[in-house]
Design an enzyme around this catalytic site. Structure first.
Site, PDB file in Angstrom:
ATOM      1  N   CYS A 145       0.591  -0.873   0.179  1.00  0.00           N
ATOM      2  CA  CYS A 145       0.050   0.167   0.104  1.00  0.00           C
ATOM      3  C   CYS A 145       1.094   1.145  -0.092  1.00  0.00           C
ATOM      4  O   CYS A 145       1.636   1.613  -0.792  1.00  0.00           O
ATOM      5  CB  CYS A 145      -0.724  -0.240   1.251  1.00  0.00           C
ATOM      6  SG  CYS A 145      -2.054   1.125   1.285  1.00  0.00           S
TER       7      CYS A 145
ATOM      8  N   HIS B 124      -3.708  -5.434  -0.320  1.00  0.00           N
ATOM      9  CA  HIS B 124      -3.604  -5.782   0.909  1.00  0.00           C
ATOM     10  C   HIS B 124      -3.681  -7.063   0.849  1.00  0.00           C
ATOM     11  O   HIS B 124      -4.490  -7.692   0.947  1.00  0.00           O
ATOM     12  CB  HIS B 124      -4.609  -5.054   2.158  1.00  0.00           C
ATOM     13  CG  HIS B 124      -4.153  -3.589   2.276  1.00  0.00           C
ATOM     14  ND1 HIS B 124      -3.311  -3.464   3.371  1.00  0.00           N
ATOM     15  CD2 HIS B 124      -5.046  -2.818   1.720  1.00  0.00           C
ATOM     16  CE1 HIS B 124      -3.240  -2.219   3.965  1.00  0.00           C
ATOM     17  NE2 HIS B 124      -4.189  -1.766   2.495  1.00  0.00           N
TER      18      HIS B 124
ATOM     19  N   GLU C  67      -2.672  -9.240   3.369  1.00  0.00           N
ATOM     20  CA  GLU C  67      -3.035  -9.919   4.789  1.00  0.00           C
ATOM     21  C   GLU C  67      -4.208  -9.634   4.707  1.00  0.00           C
ATOM     22  O   GLU C  67      -5.203  -9.862   5.804  1.00  0.00           O
ATOM     23  CB  GLU C  67      -2.514  -9.254   5.641  1.00  0.00           C
ATOM     24  CG  GLU C  67      -2.586  -7.442   5.710  1.00  0.00           C
ATOM     25  CD  GLU C  67      -2.102  -7.064   4.821  1.00  0.00           C
ATOM     26  OE1 GLU C  67      -2.742  -6.069   4.521  1.00  0.00           O
ATOM     27  OE2 GLU C  67      -1.040  -7.183   3.954  1.00  0.00           O
TER      28      GLU C  67
END
Length: 219
Positions: free
Chosen positions: A85, A197, A199
């Site tokens: 990001c 992202h 995750e």
């Protein structure tokens, strides 16, 4: 899960939720530290630069904490580097946020803001906070990259108002938001960085982290 003896440092420059990234990387068996200590960063085997927030604040924090040189040195030494990001955007020469702000200048190019868009009565809000698709470009293949087991047009989770516009041939994935097609991840030598992202993108996202670690021999 077996933890190896190599140390991956998540760079803490006081912006963003670092712990979700730490948890995801630990879940795939990596030894993770979070640090803003230049010596710990220098001595780590790989670096992760996440972040959500202002480009200008991030660069100011990196400067004040004395982290710019350790990051650049690690990259120049060929250590595996993962940007997420804002951590992708900071690699670039400059951002148009708050006028213009100088970045790390590791990747030549600019960070630009999404335009306000209404297409066929659909309003594309800024920031983009959504699941969106990533596509393979024409120049860089996903084979033997962290996306090697990812399907073309897979959905990943995005939260951002700005996007990168490289001047180098580093675009690994592309994404469309309204009429704006932009580079959503890059690959250059030991650098892999993504706007989305992993995750927060479920098992497909964790697989990207896993392949990044395996390809760089840190898992």
């Amino acid at each position: 899960m077996t933890i190896n003896n190599k140390t991956i440092c998540i760079v803490d420059y006081k912006l963003g939720n670092l712990f979700s990234v730490k948890q995801a990387l630990e879940n795939i068996g990596l030894h993770i530290i979070i640090s803003s200590n230049p010596e710990e960063i220098k001595n780590s085997d790989a670096l992760v630069l996440p972040g959500v927030g202002s480009f200008k604040d991030a660069m100011n924090n990196l400067d004040q904490l004395g982290l710019i040189d350790p990051i650049k040195s690690a990259i120049n030494e060929g250590k595996p580097f993962l940007g997420i990001c804002l951590g992708l955007q900071l690699l670039f020469s400059s951002s148009e946020e708050f006028g213009e702000c100088t970045g790390l200048d590791i990747i030549k190019g600019k960070v630009k803001k999404f335009p306000n868009q209404t297409i066929d009565e659909i309003v594309y809000k800024v920031p983009q906070i959504a699941w969106n698709q990533i596509y393979e470009g024409k120049s860089l293949t996903w084979k033997k990259t962290p996306l090697g087991s990812t399907e073309n047009a897979e959905y990943m989770y995005f939260v951002h108002s700005y996007y990168v516009q490289p001047e180098e041939n580093v675009g690994l994935t592309y994404t469309t938001y309204g009429s704006c097609e932009y580079v959503s991840s890059i690959l250059k030598e030991n650098i892999f960085a993504c706007q989305f992202h992993p995750e927060k993108s479920g098992e497909k996202g964790l697989e990207i982290y896993k392949r990044w670690a395996e390809l760089n021999n840190i898992k």
